[in-house]
Design a protein around this motif. Structure first.
Motif, short mmCIF file in Angstrom:
data_model
loop_
_atom_site.label_atom_id
_atom_site.label_comp_id
_atom_site.label_asym_id
_atom_site.label_seq_id
_atom_site.Cartn_x
_atom_site.Cartn_y
_atom_site.Cartn_z
N GLY A 284 0.81 -1.21 0.00
CA GLY A 284 0.00 0.00 0.00
C GLY A 284 0.84 1.26 0.00
N PHE A 285 1.91 1.27 0.78
CA PHE A 285 2.79 2.44 0.79
C PHE A 285 3.54 2.57 -0.53
CE2 PHE A 285 2.27 2.30 5.46
CZ PHE A 285 1.91 3.62 5.64
N GLU A 286 3.86 1.46 -1.16
CA GLU A 286 4.49 1.53 -2.48
C GLU A 286 3.54 2.15 -3.49
OE1 GLU A 286 7.57 1.05 -5.31
OE2 GLU A 286 7.61 0.80 -3.12
N THR A 287 2.27 1.74 -3.45
CA THR A 287 1.27 2.32 -4.35
C THR A 287 1.15 3.82 -4.13
OG1 THR A 287 0.01 0.25 -4.46
CG2 THR A 287 -1.17 2.28 -5.00
N ALA A 288 1.11 4.22 -2.86
CA ALA A 288 0.99 5.65 -2.55
C ALA A 288 2.23 6.41 -3.01
CB ALA A 288 0.79 5.83 -1.05
N PHE A 289 3.41 5.81 -2.82
CA PHE A 289 4.63 6.49 -3.25
C PHE A 289 4.64 6.67 -4.77
CE2 PHE A 289 8.90 6.26 -5.05
CZ PHE A 289 9.41 7.45 -4.55
N ARG A 290 4.18 5.68 -5.49
CA ARG A 290 4.17 5.80 -6.95
C ARG A 290 3.19 6.88 -7.42
NH1 ARG A 290 6.74 1.87 -10.04
NH2 ARG A 290 8.09 0.60 -8.71
N SER A 291 2.10 7.05 -6.69
CA SER A 291 1.21 8.17 -7.01
C SER A 291 1.92 9.49 -6.77
CB SER A 291 -0.06 8.09 -6.16
OG SER A 291 -0.86 7.00 -6.53
N PHE A 292 2.64 9.58 -5.66
CA PHE A 292 3.43 10.77 -5.38
C PHE A 292 4.49 10.98 -6.47
CE2 PHE A 292 7.59 12.15 -3.73
CZ PHE A 292 7.31 13.49 -3.47
N ALA A 293 5.16 9.90 -6.87
CA ALA A 293 6.23 10.00 -7.86
C ALA A 293 5.71 10.51 -9.20
CB ALA A 293 6.90 8.64 -8.04
N PRO A 309 7.94 5.97 -12.80
CA PRO A 309 7.99 5.78 -11.35
C PRO A 309 9.11 4.86 -10.88
CG PRO A 309 5.73 5.71 -12.11
CD PRO A 309 6.59 5.74 -13.33
N ASP A 310 9.48 3.86 -11.68
CA ASP A 310 10.58 2.97 -11.29
C ASP A 310 11.88 3.75 -11.14
OD1 ASP A 310 9.04 0.69 -11.19
OD2 ASP A 310 9.43 0.14 -13.28
N ALA A 311 12.12 4.66 -12.07
CA ALA A 311 13.35 5.45 -12.00
C ALA A 311 13.32 6.39 -10.80
CB ALA A 311 13.52 6.25 -13.29
N VAL A 312 12.16 6.98 -10.53
CA VAL A 312 12.03 7.87 -9.37
C VAL A 312 12.25 7.09 -8.08
CG1 VAL A 312 10.45 9.36 -8.11
CG2 VAL A 312 10.50 9.44 -10.61
N ALA A 313 11.67 5.89 -8.01
CA ALA A 313 11.84 5.05 -6.82
C ALA A 313 13.31 4.68 -6.63
CB ALA A 313 10.99 3.80 -6.95
N GLN A 314 14.00 4.39 -7.72
CA GLN A 314 15.41 4.04 -7.62
C GLN A 314 16.23 5.20 -7.07
OE1 GLN A 314 16.89 1.21 -7.90
NE2 GLN A 314 18.95 2.06 -7.58
N ARG A 315 15.89 6.42 -7.46
CA ARG A 315 16.62 7.59 -6.95
C ARG A 315 16.39 7.76 -5.45
NH1 ARG A 315 14.16 10.06 -11.75
NH2 ARG A 315 15.59 9.73 -13.48
N GLU A 423 10.26 -7.03 -0.34
CA GLU A 423 10.93 -6.16 -1.31
C GLU A 423 10.22 -6.19 -2.65
OE1 GLU A 423 14.84 -7.77 -0.88
OE2 GLU A 423 15.48 -6.14 0.46
N LYS A 424 9.57 -7.30 -2.96
CA LYS A 424 8.75 -7.36 -4.17
C LYS A 424 7.52 -6.47 -4.01
CE LYS A 424 6.23 -10.52 -7.22
NZ LYS A 424 5.82 -11.94 -7.46
N ALA A 425 6.94 -6.49 -2.81
CA ALA A 425 5.77 -5.64 -2.55
C ALA A 425 6.13 -4.17 -2.61
CB ALA A 425 5.17 -5.98 -1.19
N SER A 426 7.35 -3.83 -2.17
CA SER A 426 7.79 -2.44 -2.21
C SER A 426 9.30 -2.37 -2.29
CB SER A 426 7.33 -1.68 -0.96
OG SER A 426 7.88 -0.37 -0.95
N PRO A 427 9.84 -2.07 -3.47
CA PRO A 427 11.29 -1.88 -3.58
C PRO A 427 11.79 -0.74 -2.70
CG PRO A 427 10.30 -2.18 -5.76
CD PRO A 427 9.17 -2.03 -4.79
N VAL A 428 10.93 0.23 -2.40
CA VAL A 428 11.35 1.38 -1.60
C VAL A 428 11.30 1.09 -0.11
CG1 VAL A 428 10.86 3.80 -1.03
CG2 VAL A 428 10.61 3.00 -3.39
N PHE A 429 10.18 0.55 0.37
CA PHE A 429 9.96 0.42 1.81
C PHE A 429 10.00 -1.03 2.32
CE2 PHE A 429 7.26 4.02 0.32
CZ PHE A 429 8.02 5.05 0.86
N GLY A 430 10.12 -2.00 1.43
CA GLY A 430 9.94 -3.40 1.81
C GLY A 430 10.86 -3.87 2.92
#
Length: 528
Positions: A284-293, A309-315, A423-430
């Protein structure tokens, strides 16, 4: 360190005493209530309403108590103290050592129009202060038509702020706890993280031993039925947000015959065990972050750059890794901005899309060496005051969650095994949220609840609200809860942020207001 206000959402199992209470209270109680008129005249006390045969004899003194109202010191609000059994299996009498004080507040119906009774509200958490929420928002910010017809009421659940609060760590100890590395890279860092969780748990046991075994959601739901009776209402009308949906659903399952108009906004799924809930919330937090991204990439000065969004998440991940190696100054020499505090700050802003501009600004500053903005977001999340003290939100959060359901993990090895799925559910927060799920592993009190569906058979219609891109309570939880409840009806908001009522959707607000004022639930499956 705990990077979510719902680190462990929970199901519950009804203890033997709860079965007895529920079995004896399925009928609505009789009695009348001294009420405020539409002109705003206020009764000084409210008498308990519970038919003598509706509750066990040992609990009748609690159900028959009167609330004596006094000025709160906040204009327009009154406060009172309600007595409840510390242990429902051994209730004692109100005012004895076996009872506990529950702080209550209200704002009487303003009129015009016929008074509909009390509307009890809960902001979630667990650990959120209902009284603080009532005085700062619900009692003045709910629609005028609702406040005209209902006394607006809330309470601090047992273990929270004004109601025998759970205490665990001092301010300086919490400062250190929130800075511990939540993504350990080796065994030594894992050991430090485990030691931090053990110290937190030991502090709770030392400072809160009396109340710690008795702060489950089932206990709070039973308290809420005593409150209903003390307010003089035959049935409970209630709006619960986030964790408050679990509290409301638990109440409905215990007392289906006493359900009035219940709104459960930002619903939790009580049927899912802790591990699944934590992983769902991570997604859920990954989904929200991607909306923000996506939104950030459209802005002229997005600190995370443009692109998909993948590139933004990677940064963002790269920035977190830099902070893990070298924190940046924050304006507080004792609390530089490291990865843990930065992650908490980002997550805090994902609860509400109106905070996205603040998050962009805070990230821009942090990436330029000034961590004050992200630290401020983290502090607001943890309810840290300027003087270095903390509200008891995070202490009560852990105490309730760890009692409501067994731990997600048995130890670090189990976390390691589950890391790929997180980590699959959220590369950023997992990774961080997986390790944060150790918070109940070392808890000093054994869980009394477990995951199970809540059906509330025979209850009046219950409105369950879900937001499609909710970060903290994923939409599928609302779908599941609405399906579990015998009388559940699902109302969907297609949008971002946590919860839906009062957040700008006329469609959602109209549907809920109509239900609260007229008793007409929206058609199941309504989408806004």
């Amino acid at each position: 360190m705990d990077t979510s206000r719902l680190l462990r959402t929970t199901g519950t199992v009804i203890a033997a005493a709860g079965l007895l209470l529920a079995g004896c209270t399925s009928e609505g109680s009789g009695g009348t209530r001294a009420s405020a008129s539409s002109s705003g005249n206020t009764p000084k006390s409210t008498a308990g309403t519970a038919a003598p045969g509706a509750v066990p004899a040992a609990l009748r003194p609690y159900y028959g108590q009167k609330l004596s109202w006094r000025d709160c010191g906040v204009p327009g609000f009154q406060c009172s103290t309600m007595k409840a059994p510390l242990d429902y299996a051994n209730p004692g009498t109100p005012g004895s050592a076996q009872s506990i004080d529950i702080a209550v507040a209200r704002r009487v119906a303003t009129g015009p129009g016929k008074r509909l009774g009390s509307l009890v509200v809960n902001p979630g958490g667990p650990g959120g202060s209902g009284i603080g929420y009532l005085q700062a928002y619900a009692g003045i910010g709910y629609p005028a038509a609702v406040r005209a017809r209902y006394d607006m009421v809330s309470f601090d659940p047992r273990g929270v702020e004004r109601s025998s609060p759970v205490e665990c760590l001092s301010g300086p100890e919490m400062d250190r706890f929130t800075q511990v590395d939540q993504t350990p890279d080796d065994k030594a860092e894992q050991a430090l993280l485990v030691a931090a969780f053990k110290k937190f748990a030991a502090g709770c046991k030392t400072r809160s031993q009396r109340v710690l075994p008795h702060v489950s959601t089932v206990d709070a739901a039973r308290d809420m039925d005593i409150l209903r009776a003390a307010l003089g209402d035959e049935k409970l009308s209630y709006v619960g947000a986030s964790y408050g949906t679990f509290l409301g659903a638990t109440y409905a399952d215990l007392f289906p015959g006493r359900v009035g108009r219940l709104v459960l906004d930002g619903a939790m799924d009580p049927s899912r065990p802790a591990l699944e809930l934590n992983r769902d919330q991570t997604a859920g937090f990954e989904t929200a972050f991607r909306s923000f991204a996506k939104d950030c990439a459209k802005q002229p000065e997005c600190p995370l750059g443009s692109g998909d969004p993948d590139a933004v998440a990677q940064r963002l991940n790269e920035f977190f890794r830099k902070l893990d190696a070298q924190p940046v100054p924050s304006g507080d020499p004792a609390r530089p901005l490291g990865e843990s505090l930065a992650t908490t700050g980002v997550i805090a802003a994902l609860y509400d899309e109106s905070a996205w501009p603040q998050l962009r600004e805070a990230l821009t500053s942090a990436m330029n060496g000034d961590g004050a903005g992200l630290l401020a977001l983290a502090d607001s999340y943890y309810e840290r005051e300027a003087d270095g003290t903390y509200a008891n939100l995070m202490f009560a959060n852990a105490a309730v969650n760890c009692l409501d359901q067994p731990p997600a993990f048995s130890g670090p090895e189990a976390v390691q095994a589950a890391l790929p799925s997180f980590e699959k559910a959220s590369p950023v927060f997992g990774a961080g949220l997986a390790w944060a799920s150790l918070n109940c592993t070392y808890w000093p009190v054994k869980a009394t609840g477990s995951a199970r569906a809540l059906e509330a058979k025979g209850a009046a219609p219950i409105v369950v609200v879900g937001t499609t891109r909710d970060p903290a309570t994923p939409y599928k939880w609302a779908q599941s809860l609405a399906g579990q409840l015998d009388s559940g009806t699902l109302l969907t908001y297609d949008g971002d942020g946590h919860t839906a009522y009062g957040r700008g959707s006329d469609c959602i607000d109209t549907a809920i207001n109509t239900y609260l004022l007229e008793g007409k639930a929206p058609k199941d499956g309504t989408k806004c």
